[in-house]
Design an enzyme around this catalytic site. Structure first.
Site, PDB file in Angstrom:
ATOM      1  N   LYS A   1      16.301  21.355 -11.427  1.00 42.19           N
ATOM      2  CA  LYS A   1      15.579  20.049 -11.771  1.00 42.19           C
ATOM      3  C   LYS A   1      16.481  19.108 -12.414  1.00 42.19           C
ATOM      4  O   LYS A   1      17.232  19.605 -13.239  1.00 42.19           O
ATOM      5  CB  LYS A   1      14.318  20.432 -12.566  1.00 42.19           C
TER       6      LYS A   1
ATOM      7  N   GLU B   1       9.610   8.369 -17.563  1.00 42.36           N
ATOM      8  CA  GLU B   1       8.050   8.887 -17.730  1.00 42.36           C
ATOM      9  C   GLU B   1       7.627   8.383 -19.057  1.00 42.36           C
ATOM     10  O   GLU B   1       6.568   8.002 -19.290  1.00 42.36           O
ATOM     11  CB  GLU B   1       8.143  10.194 -17.330  1.00 42.36           C
TER      12      GLU B   1
ATOM     13  N   HIS C   1       0.875  -1.111   0.106  1.00 42.27           N
ATOM     14  CA  HIS C   1      -0.087   0.173   0.090  1.00 42.27           C
ATOM     15  C   HIS C   1       0.961   1.256  -0.078  1.00 42.27           C
ATOM     16  O   HIS C   1       0.404   2.459   0.499  1.00 42.27           O
ATOM     17  CB  HIS C   1      -0.929  -0.111   1.257  1.00 42.27           C
TER      18      HIS C   1
ATOM     19  N   GLN D   1      -5.690  -4.772 -43.318  1.00 41.55           N
ATOM     20  CA  GLN D   1      -4.377  -4.284 -43.684  1.00 41.55           C
ATOM     21  C   GLN D   1      -4.251  -3.488 -42.235  1.00 41.55           C
ATOM     22  O   GLN D   1      -2.865  -3.025 -42.387  1.00 41.55           O
ATOM     23  CB  GLN D   1      -4.573  -3.205 -44.839  1.00 41.55           C
TER      24      GLN D   1
ATOM     25  N   SER E   1      15.103  21.224 -16.598  1.00 42.64           N
ATOM     26  CA  SER E   1      14.092  21.982 -17.113  1.00 42.64           C
ATOM     27  C   SER E   1      14.393  23.435 -17.903  1.00 42.64           C
ATOM     28  O   SER E   1      15.568  23.898 -17.762  1.00 42.64           O
ATOM     29  CB  SER E   1      13.516  22.333 -15.704  1.00 42.64           C
TER      30      SER E   1
ATOM     31  N   LYS F   1      -0.847  -4.361 -39.519  1.00 41.17           N
ATOM     32  CA  LYS F   1       0.418  -4.205 -39.356  1.00 41.17           C
ATOM     33  C   LYS F   1       0.900  -2.803 -38.721  1.00 41.17           C
ATOM     34  O   LYS F   1       1.885  -2.814 -37.763  1.00 41.17           O
ATOM     35  CB  LYS F   1       1.194  -3.931 -41.067  1.00 41.17           C
TER      36      LYS F   1
HETATM   37  N1  ARG Z   1      -2.007  -4.510 -48.348  1.00 42.61           N
HETATM   38  C1  ARG Z   1      -2.793  -5.776 -48.090  1.00 42.61           C
HETATM   39  C2  ARG Z   1      -2.918  -5.974 -46.784  1.00 42.61           C
HETATM   40  O1  ARG Z   1      -2.029  -5.580 -45.982  1.00 42.61           O
HETATM   41  C3  ARG Z   1      -2.305  -6.708 -48.877  1.00 42.61           C
HETATM   42  C4  ARG Z   1      -3.249  -7.813 -49.056  1.00 42.61           C
HETATM   43  C5  ARG Z   1      -4.164  -7.458 -50.273  1.00 42.61           C
HETATM   44  N2  ARG Z   1      -5.176  -8.230 -50.447  1.00 42.61           N
HETATM   45  C6  ARG Z   1      -6.311  -7.941 -51.224  1.00 42.61           C
HETATM   46  N3  ARG Z   1      -7.248  -8.981 -51.603  1.00 42.61           N
HETATM   47  N4  ARG Z   1      -6.707  -6.817 -51.411  1.00 42.61           N
HETATM   48  O2  ARG Z   1      -3.808  -6.716 -46.230  1.00 42.61           O
END
Ligand code: ARG
Length: 458
Positions: free
Chosen positions: A283, A290, A156, A322, A277, A325
């Site tokens: 500081k 952080e 605590h 898509q 600072s 990623k």
């Molecule tokens: N740039 C697309 C992705 O990252 C690649 C796959 C595209 N496929 C499609 N059927 N349009 O998902």
């Protein structure tokens, strides 16, 4: 550049729609994996006589040159391309014409992108695991150096029992070892090749998915083609494991920030990992810690972005995917950046044992040990607990701590008290008597250190 699907369409697409649709800014990071995947695919097409061997060889040789040019910077990715797959194929076809046009036989961008992401993540997670191991190593080194440094242990955020700083740091080492384990587990479950699933249903060509999988270092193939192109559960798993890493980093950062404050004064961060600072000359701010604490927010956000993006998608591929990623790459990059800054920050952190000791000594942190003293002389623990509670209240009233109360006063509370009580409640005794497995005594911490070192070597 002419669209892959120009045959079907009678009108150019809108420029803004093209930009909106394009993923090259994010997926060009996978260009190495894309090229290696295509080389393995071409080799299989040649070996299975789906395309002439001579064409397969031309494709592989040219892809190798393209890869080398990307590595040495002589070939730049065209940011006007729709995605990395289109870019690589167009460069290939520019150079070798019809042979290049044969590469996409028995493949779709749907299985291609699923493959690339897995290859990319396998590489990135491998590197990241190495970086986290370096951090665990830095924690272990600091813990070894500080294995006898006494500090207050808290519950605590109230002083609870004395511990050693080495013991405290090793707690984080064990958390991070489990994180490494989780990340390795992600790789293990992810390491099956989706290539050959094609658009969604497999293919009429006599392909050899297993040969491609083996050439690319997979443990096998995804058994169901719809699953292979549709799921990104491995991204979710990785994002989740990475969120747990950030949660651990954030807690450690929070402690470092507290410890570096004037009020605690337990550690001082190296100048290289702090900032000053613009207005207050005195500081020294723990900005790196952080920022790490703050960046946990975006990594958790990426996990939710992925879960939400996937939740309503009908099988099989949908363009929503898509978005996978940007989220998972950001988590990987962020955790990597935090790890590589955390490691030297810990390694160079100056510990101030005198302040830790002072904070451990100035109160009633040894009250449990006083109760244990009575218990070991035969008093039931609950009674001892209550007796010591009364002694603590008495001390507060007198403005002293347990070590300062006279033996006469102690004897008034219980006949069992003898002069050896002071030794029994000294901070050194409190720490070193806690020699149970996993405890805070120096030998217990040394054993924990051995476990950490062995795990790092495994
Ligand atoms: N740039 C697309 C992705 O990252 C690649 C796959 C595209 N496929 C499609 N059927 N349009 O998902």
């Amino acid at each position: 550049m002419e669209k892959l699907w120009a045959g079907r369409f009678s009108k150019e697409s809108d420029r803004a729609a093209d930009d909106f649709n394009s993923s090259i800014a994010v997926d060009s990071a996978m260009i190495r994996q894309d090229i290696k995947g295509s080389m393995a695919h071409a080799a299989m097409l040649g070996a299975k006589n789906i395309i002439p061997m001579a064409d397969a060889e031309k494709i592989i040789d040219t892809l190798a040159v393209i890869l080398a040019e990307i590595e040495d910077g002589s070939l730049e990715v065209d940011m006007g391309s729709e995605d990395v797959h289109t870019f690589v194929e167009s460069v290939l076809t520019e150079r070798i014409g019809d042979a290049g046009r044969k590469l996409h036989t028995a493949r779709s961008r749907n299985d291609q992108v699923a493959l690339d992401v897995r290859l990319y993540m396998r590489d990135a997670l491998g590197e990241l695991i190495g970086e986290i191991k370096s951090l665990v190593n830095a924690l272990a080194d600091k813990a070894e150096e500080q294995k006898a440094t006494i500090m207050p242990g808290y519950t605590h955020l109230q002083r609870a029992q004395p511990i050693t700083f080495g013991h405290h740091l090793l707690a984080y080492a064990f958390m991070l070892l489990r994180d490494i384990d989780r990340l390795q587990d992600v790789v293990k479950r992810m390491n099956y090749s989706p290539l050959g699933c094609c658009a969604l249903a497999g293919t009429t060509y006599d392909t050899d998915r297993r040969a491609v999988a083996e050439a690319l270092g997979f443990d096998g193939v995804v058994p169901n083609s719809l699953d292979g192109v549709s799921d990104r559960d491995f991204c979710v798993e990785a994002a989740s494991a990475l969120s747990i890493v950030m949660m651990h980093y954030s807690r450690l950062s929070e402690e470092i920030i507290l410890w570096s404050s004037w009020e605690f004064g337990f550690v001082e961060l190296d100048d290289a990992y702090t900032t000053g600072s613009s207005i207050m000359p005195q500081k020294k701010n723990s900005d790196m810690a952080e920022l790490i604490r703050g960046k946990s927010g975006r990594v958790y956000g990426n996990l939710f972005a992925l879960l939400t993006m996937l939740k309503g998608l009908p099988l099989a591929y949908n363009k929503d995917m898509q978005e996978d990623k940007e989220a998972i790459f950001d988590s990987l990059d962020t955790v990597s950046a935090c790890t590589t800054i955390m490691t030297p920050m810990i390694a160079t952190m100056r510990v101030k044992p005198e302040n830790m000791r002072k904070a451990a000594g100035g109160g009633f942190i040894n009250a449990t040990d006083l109760a244990d003293y009575l218990t070991k002389k035969g008093m039931p623990f609950r009674t001892a607990y209550k007796t010591v509670g009364g002694i603590v209240a008495l001390c507060i009233q007198k403005g002293v701590v347990l070590d300062e109360l006279s033996l006469d006063e102690y004897k008034k509370q219980s006949e069992l008290f003898e002069a050896d009580l002071y030794e029994a409640i000294s901070l050194e005794t409190c720490v070193n008597k806690r020699s149970s497995e996993g405890g805070t005594s120096v030998p217990s911490v040394e054993k924990q250190l051995k476990i950490v070192r062995a795990a790092l070597e495994a």
